[in-house]
Scaffold this active site. Structure first.
Site, short mmCIF file in Angstrom:
data_model
loop_
_atom_site.label_atom_id
_atom_site.label_comp_id
_atom_site.label_asym_id
_atom_site.label_seq_id
_atom_site.Cartn_x
_atom_site.Cartn_y
_atom_site.Cartn_z
N GLY A 60 5.61 4.61 -4.74
CA GLY A 60 6.21 4.99 -3.47
C GLY A 60 7.08 3.86 -2.94
O GLY A 60 6.79 2.69 -3.17
N GLN B 283 11.97 -0.87 2.96
CA GLN B 283 11.48 -1.88 2.01
C GLN B 283 12.61 -2.46 1.17
O GLN B 283 12.45 -3.53 0.59
CB GLN B 283 10.42 -1.28 1.09
CG GLN B 283 9.10 -1.04 1.77
CD GLN B 283 8.11 -0.45 0.81
OE1 GLN B 283 8.09 0.76 0.60
NE2 GLN B 283 7.30 -1.31 0.21
N CYS C 274 0.96 -2.39 -2.10
CA CYS C 274 2.31 -2.20 -1.57
C CYS C 274 3.27 -3.13 -2.31
O CYS C 274 2.95 -4.30 -2.53
CB CYS C 274 2.32 -2.50 -0.08
SG CYS C 274 3.90 -2.29 0.73
N LEU C 275 4.44 -2.60 -2.67
CA LEU C 275 5.44 -3.42 -3.36
C LEU C 275 5.92 -4.59 -2.49
O LEU C 275 6.40 -5.58 -3.02
CB LEU C 275 6.63 -2.57 -3.80
CG LEU C 275 6.33 -1.56 -4.91
CD1 LEU C 275 7.54 -0.66 -5.15
CD2 LEU C 275 5.93 -2.26 -6.20
N HIS D 64 1.40 6.24 3.66
CA HIS D 64 1.75 4.82 3.55
C HIS D 64 3.25 4.63 3.77
O HIS D 64 3.68 3.77 4.53
CB HIS D 64 1.32 4.31 2.16
CG HIS D 64 1.69 2.89 1.89
ND1 HIS D 64 0.76 1.89 1.91
CD2 HIS D 64 2.88 2.31 1.58
CE1 HIS D 64 1.37 0.73 1.62
NE2 HIS D 64 2.65 0.98 1.43
N GLU D 65 4.06 5.46 3.11
CA GLU D 65 5.51 5.33 3.21
C GLU D 65 6.02 5.76 4.59
O GLU D 65 6.96 5.15 5.12
CB GLU D 65 6.22 6.10 2.09
CG GLU D 65 5.87 5.63 0.69
CD GLU D 65 6.01 4.14 0.45
OE1 GLU D 65 6.85 3.48 1.10
OE2 GLU D 65 5.24 3.59 -0.38
N HIS E 260 5.77 2.93 6.93
CA HIS E 260 6.88 1.98 6.78
C HIS E 260 8.08 2.38 7.64
O HIS E 260 8.78 1.52 8.17
CB HIS E 260 7.34 1.90 5.32
CG HIS E 260 6.58 0.93 4.49
ND1 HIS E 260 6.56 -0.43 4.73
CD2 HIS E 260 5.83 1.11 3.38
CE1 HIS E 260 5.83 -1.04 3.83
NE2 HIS E 260 5.37 -0.12 2.98
#
Length: 174
Positions: A46, A51, A91-92, A133-134, A137
């Site tokens: 994701g 991000q 998370c990236l 989660h996204e 963001h």
């Protein structure tokens, strides 16, 4: 295809609110394509626009249960959510960090797809968690914001330690 730079915590831009996409056109589709390329290259499932320093309500997701089906979510709105669960998330923007986060097991959202068409997504389990989660963001919320102060500080200290190590390595190499 262009590999986009993923912002790493504590970059302040990760806390910015994303703006809705006004029109899904070739420009937006190109961003989506680059986001998928970047996300897959980094072994993520994701990624949100913010991000990669694009403050637009764009999310790319890889549904691993459906043979890595690519899902584009633009301007998402949560319609229903039910049954709280606890799952480990990463998370990236927080390399090599994970924590148990409370989420909803079932989720229904409305959004636009890659072609600008209205869609409804009924998600459960990992897909539901990933979408939540996204979506967080998009409003500048990070997964650590769901944690206790103690757990949040542990992750922050680990990130600081990693960043110091990287800075030292750069000084040595220059």
């Amino acid at each position: 295809m262009k590999l986009l730079k993923i912002l790493q915590y504590p970059n302040k831009n990760l806390r910015k609110n994303s703006k809705p996409v006004k029109e899904v056109n070739k420009y937006i589709q190109n961003i989506v394509d680059q986001m998928f390329y970047t996300m897959i290259s980094e072994n993520g499932i994701g990624l949100s626009g913010i991000q990669v320093n694009i403050p637009l309500q764009i999310i790319t997701i890889l549904d691993t249960k459906k043979f890595n089906k690519k899902i584009t979510i633009i301007n998402p709105k949560i319609i229903k959510k039910k049954k709280k669960i606890l799952k480990i998330e990463g998370c990236l923007s927080f390399p090599n960090q994970q924590a148990i986060v409370p989420r909803y097991k079932y989720l229904e959202i409305e959004a636009l797809n890659y072609f600008g068409k209205n869609i409804k997504i009924y998600a459960k389990s990992l897909l539901s968690i990933c979408i939540q989660h996204e979506i967080d963001h998009l409003s500048g919320k990070l997964f650590i914001d769901h944690l206790s102060t103690l757990k949040k500080n542990i992750i922050k200290k680990k990130i600081e330690k990693i960043n110091k190590k990287i800075c030292k390595q750069k000084l040595i190499n220059n």
